[in-house]
Write an enzyme that holds these catalytic residues in place. Structure first.
Site, PDB file in Angstrom:
ATOM      1  N   CYS A  91      13.853  11.140   6.671  1.00  0.00           N
ATOM      2  CA  CYS A  91      13.465  10.516   7.650  1.00  0.00           C
ATOM      3  C   CYS A  91      14.916  10.849   8.631  1.00  0.00           C
ATOM      4  O   CYS A  91      14.819  10.757   9.959  1.00  0.00           O
ATOM      5  CB  CYS A  91      13.343   8.870   7.761  1.00  0.00           C
ATOM      6  SG  CYS A  91      14.668   8.148   6.719  1.00  0.00           S
TER       7      CYS A  91
ATOM      8  N   LYS B 100       0.946  -1.126   0.210  1.00  0.00           N
ATOM      9  CA  LYS B 100       0.234   0.046   0.308  1.00  0.00           C
ATOM     10  C   LYS B 100       0.917   1.314   0.246  1.00  0.00           C
ATOM     11  O   LYS B 100       1.383   1.600   0.945  1.00  0.00           O
ATOM     12  CB  LYS B 100      -1.054  -0.125   1.860  1.00  0.00           C
ATOM     13  CG  LYS B 100      -2.348   1.345   0.541  1.00  0.00           C
ATOM     14  CD  LYS B 100      -2.533   1.930   2.655  1.00  0.00           C
ATOM     15  CE  LYS B 100      -2.204   2.782   2.825  1.00  0.00           C
ATOM     16  NZ  LYS B 100      -1.889   4.290   1.879  1.00  0.00           N
TER      17      LYS B 100
ATOM     18  N   GLU C   9       9.212   1.616  10.317  1.00  0.00           N
ATOM     19  CA  GLU C   9      10.959   2.272  10.203  1.00  0.00           C
ATOM     20  C   GLU C   9      10.148   3.545  10.695  1.00  0.00           C
ATOM     21  O   GLU C   9       9.665   3.870   9.790  1.00  0.00           O
ATOM     22  CB  GLU C   9      11.562   2.040   8.899  1.00  0.00           C
ATOM     23  CG  GLU C   9      12.008   0.735   8.460  1.00  0.00           C
ATOM     24  CD  GLU C   9      13.346   0.775   9.158  1.00  0.00           C
ATOM     25  OE1 GLU C   9      14.338   1.095   9.676  1.00  0.00           O
ATOM     26  OE2 GLU C   9      13.843  -0.607   9.299  1.00  0.00           O
TER      27      GLU C   9
HETATM   28  P1  NAD Z   1       2.529   8.395   7.517  1.00  0.00           P
HETATM   29  O1  NAD Z   1       2.150   7.542   9.001  1.00  0.00           O
HETATM   30  O2  NAD Z   1       1.484   9.910   7.575  1.00  0.00           O
HETATM   31  O3  NAD Z   1       1.983   7.746   6.810  1.00  0.00           O
HETATM   32  C1  NAD Z   1       2.635   6.449   6.720  1.00  0.00           C
HETATM   33  C2  NAD Z   1       1.537   5.730   5.794  1.00  0.00           C
HETATM   34  O4  NAD Z   1       1.084   5.327   6.504  1.00  0.00           O
HETATM   35  C3  NAD Z   1       1.192   5.932   4.573  1.00  0.00           C
HETATM   36  O5  NAD Z   1       0.656   4.922   3.429  1.00  0.00           O
HETATM   37  C4  NAD Z   1       0.009   6.269   4.900  1.00  0.00           C
HETATM   38  O6  NAD Z   1      -1.009   5.884   4.108  1.00  0.00           O
HETATM   39  C5  NAD Z   1      -0.196   5.436   5.839  1.00  0.00           C
HETATM   40  N1  NAD Z   1      -0.904   5.176   7.690  1.00  0.00           N
HETATM   41  C6  NAD Z   1      -1.841   6.093   7.660  1.00  0.00           C
HETATM   42  N2  NAD Z   1      -2.713   6.732   8.292  1.00  0.00           N
HETATM   43  C7  NAD Z   1      -2.811   4.237   8.525  1.00  0.00           C
HETATM   44  C8  NAD Z   1      -3.592   4.303   9.426  1.00  0.00           C
HETATM   45  N3  NAD Z   1      -4.163   4.458  10.754  1.00  0.00           N
HETATM   46  N4  NAD Z   1      -3.592   2.437   9.343  1.00  0.00           N
HETATM   47  C9  NAD Z   1      -2.377   2.313   8.546  1.00  0.00           C
HETATM   48  N5  NAD Z   1      -1.697   2.636   7.797  1.00  0.00           N
HETATM   49  C10 NAD Z   1      -1.567   3.889   7.515  1.00  0.00           C
HETATM   50  O7  NAD Z   1       3.836   8.735   7.267  1.00  0.00           O
HETATM   51  P2  NAD Z   1       4.265   9.985   6.247  1.00  0.00           P
HETATM   52  O8  NAD Z   1       4.048  11.504   6.863  1.00  0.00           O
HETATM   53  O9  NAD Z   1       3.871   9.308   4.624  1.00  0.00           O
HETATM   54  O10 NAD Z   1       5.736  10.150   6.179  1.00  0.00           O
HETATM   55  C11 NAD Z   1       6.849  10.565   6.998  1.00  0.00           C
HETATM   56  C12 NAD Z   1       7.095   9.924   7.764  1.00  0.00           C
HETATM   57  O11 NAD Z   1       7.892   8.601   7.628  1.00  0.00           O
HETATM   58  C13 NAD Z   1       8.743  10.701   8.610  1.00  0.00           C
HETATM   59  O12 NAD Z   1       7.519  10.178  10.303  1.00  0.00           O
HETATM   60  C14 NAD Z   1       9.746   9.725   8.219  1.00  0.00           C
HETATM   61  O13 NAD Z   1      10.712   9.850   9.727  1.00  0.00           O
HETATM   62  C15 NAD Z   1       8.940   8.587   7.972  1.00  0.00           C
HETATM   63  N6  NAD Z   1      10.090   7.313   7.488  1.00  0.00           N
HETATM   64  C16 NAD Z   1      11.336   6.941   7.893  1.00  0.00           C
HETATM   65  C17 NAD Z   1      11.677   6.014   7.444  1.00  0.00           C
HETATM   66  C18 NAD Z   1      12.686   5.175   8.295  1.00  0.00           C
HETATM   67  O14 NAD Z   1      13.359   4.390   7.321  1.00  0.00           O
HETATM   68  N7  NAD Z   1      12.883   5.447   9.121  1.00  0.00           N
HETATM   69  C19 NAD Z   1      11.473   6.200   6.317  1.00  0.00           C
HETATM   70  C20 NAD Z   1      11.160   7.597   5.453  1.00  0.00           C
HETATM   71  C21 NAD Z   1      10.137   8.050   6.253  1.00  0.00           C
END
Ligand code: NAD
Length: 493
Positions: A294, A183, A259
């Protein structure tokens, strides 16, 4: 700003069991380009019924062994074809990514496409070279420790590096013989769909790699809660990551790998071996990908005696990161992903001003006339560890600068965060480098560089930056079960 090129026609339908399909209830959402605010296409808004269908197709493929039953060498050949196809379609994929989430096309091509392809190739090449184990038992037994694919793997990824984040998970999961339901983020769904098209073309059998598009609550949660998903691999915010672990526990206790966010410290000592390199890395790494990384070193600690010189040099580099049309080949700073993210970044900038930080560069929205979402590269000096911008992940091009005089104190401040993803240390003193690196609570510590790494090393965080590691051979552990087969040998000769 010159206009963006002819926008191709995108297919926003999900990919389930080898077919592009609309959501069962016909729902769609607009896929908006942050480059100029235009609607690129409509994308299937999948829900429970679509996730059920995708998981069922993954399960059927796993059970009849159309993929898991292939020899590792056969899977390797298909994965390598898949990696090749990503490169062959590199220009198309890169422009799609740029239009969908705003990053400069130059980096979408040279970083995102290349890294995603390389990752898929690397796990494909690895899978027929990893051996199982035999335990050191007495001669009355033979104990085999073997690894088996877990079954159906759900993958949920964010929008900042859509292809790379997906590849880091689907590559080891597929190479190990699992089926996958991916997804992508609703903010950047288009390249995931094209990746799945190309996987089919490469020979990954229908049903093995499915993509359900949609929002977190409607498509992500049903995947994390699904009783027939064996593992959920998530990259995203710490807030949602915590919910993923809860959903795994509420359902079938599927393994959950997360992650998550970061607020990485970058510590520059006065004896740093090359101040120009340290400045270029400090500035380049926070502004790369519009700060939407991130592991971005968003907290810069500079030893007091060199701070003035350091900032003078940093400010000279800032104009080079002026935002511009990301579809043009020379652009290095593009648009942030959407209006929500734009407003979040601008709110953090206002909070920093209100809390007394000193704005020394940027701080404004840019290119408003385009209809897109651009922020100036921004630097705050005089930040303290208590300020909101030093504590919370902004996920935008905003650097917080702090100074220090004492090594133990700077390490304490660097570790004073709920996150522990990455950190940087700059010094020519080997003892200090090792000592500080060991004291920092982070999954990766960069010494005298920032951001240099490759697929051979693990990536992931301590503390609330998540659980588990992407990349390297360690990633196979996430997508395989360990089985012991203890064979009694009745009459050893
Ligand atoms: P997010 O948590 O809002 O969304 C991530 C994914 O989760 C999306 O596909 C979203 O649709 C899904 N999602 C949201 N709510 C959900 C729920 N209730 N149930 C299941 N899935 C759900 O994050 P974002 O804004 O897309 O990305 C930014 C974040 O990602 C930042 O915090 C960043 O640090 C982190 N990130 C971490 C890494 C790593 O390797 N540690 C790498 C890239 C990004």
């Amino acid at each position: 700003m010159t206009s963006i090129p002819n926008v191709p026609k995108f297919d926003g339908r999900a990919l389930i069991n080898g077919q592009r399909v609309a959501a069962k209830d016909g729902q769609v959402f607009d896929c908006v380009s942050p480059v100029d605010g235009r609607v690129l296409t409509q994308v299937a808004s999948c829900g429970v019924a679509d996730v059920d269908a995708a998981v069922a197709s993954g399960r059927a493929a796993f059970e009849d062994k159309r993929w898991s039953g292939m020899s590792p060498a056969q899977r390797k050949r298909v994965m390598i074809r898949f990696a090749d196809l990503l490169l062959q379609h590199g220009d198309e994929l890169a422009m799609t990514e740029t239009l969908d989430m705003g990053k400069p096309v130059k980096y979408a091509r040279s970083v995102d496409v290349n890294s995603a392809s390389n990752c898929i190739r690397w796990y494909g090449e690895a899978v027929d070279k990893v051996y199982d184990e035999i335990a050191p038992t007495p001669s009355t037994a033979l104990a085999l420790i073997t690894r088996e694919p877990v079954g159906v793997v759900g993958v949920i990824v964010p929008w900042n590096y859509p292809m790379i984040m997906a590849a880091w998970k689907i590559a080891p999961a597929l190479a190990a013989g699992n089926s996958v339901v991916l997804k992508p983020s609703e903010k950047s769904p288009l390249t995931a769909l094209r990746m799945a098209d190309l996987a089919l073309e490469a020979g990954i059998p229908a049903g093995v790699f499915n993509v359900v598009t949609g929002t977190g609550p409607h498509a992500g949660s049903p995947l994390a809660l699904h009783m027939d998903v064996d593992c959920i691999a998530f990259t995203g915010s710490t807030r949602v990551g915590k919910q993923i672990h809860v959903m795994a526990g509420q359902s079938n206790l599927k393994r959950a790998w997360t992650e998550l966010g970061g607020k990485s410290p970058n510590i520059v000592f006065a004896d740093c071996p090359d101040i120009d390199r340290a400045v270029a890395a400090a500035v380049g790494s926070i502004f790369f990908n519009q700060g939407e990384s991130c592991n971005a070193p968003s907290r810069l600690f500079v030893e007091e005696s060199i701070k003035e010189q350091f900032l003078e040099k940093a400010l000279k580099l800032v104009p080079g990161y002026r935002p511009a049309n990301p579809t043009l080949p020379g652009t290095v700073m593009g648009a942030v992903v959407d209006k929500i993210q734009l407003n979040t970044v601008l709110r953090y900038i206002e909070s920093a001003k209100a809390e007394g930080a000193q704005l020394i560069a940027g701080g404004e929205q840019a290119l408003k006339e385009t209809g897109g979402y651009y922020v100036e590269p921004t630097i705050f000096d005089g930040v303290t560890s208590e300020m909101t911008i030093a504590r919370e992940e902004i996920f935008g091009p905003v650097l917080s600068v702090m100074s220090f005089t004492d090594t133990a104190e700077v390490v304490r401040q660097a570790n004073d965060s709920v996150y522990g993803l990455q950190a940087g240390v700059w010094t020519r003193d080997l003892n200090k480098a090792h000592g500080v690196a060991r004291a920092l609570r982070a999954g990766t510590v960069h010494v005298n560089q920032y951001d240099e790494d490759d697929i051979t090393v693990p990536f992931g965080g301590f503390k609330q930056s998540g659980v588990g590691r992407d990349k390297s051979l360690h990633a196979f552990d996430k997508y395989t079960e360990t089985k012991t087969t203890w064979i009694r040998i009745d009459s050893p000769v």
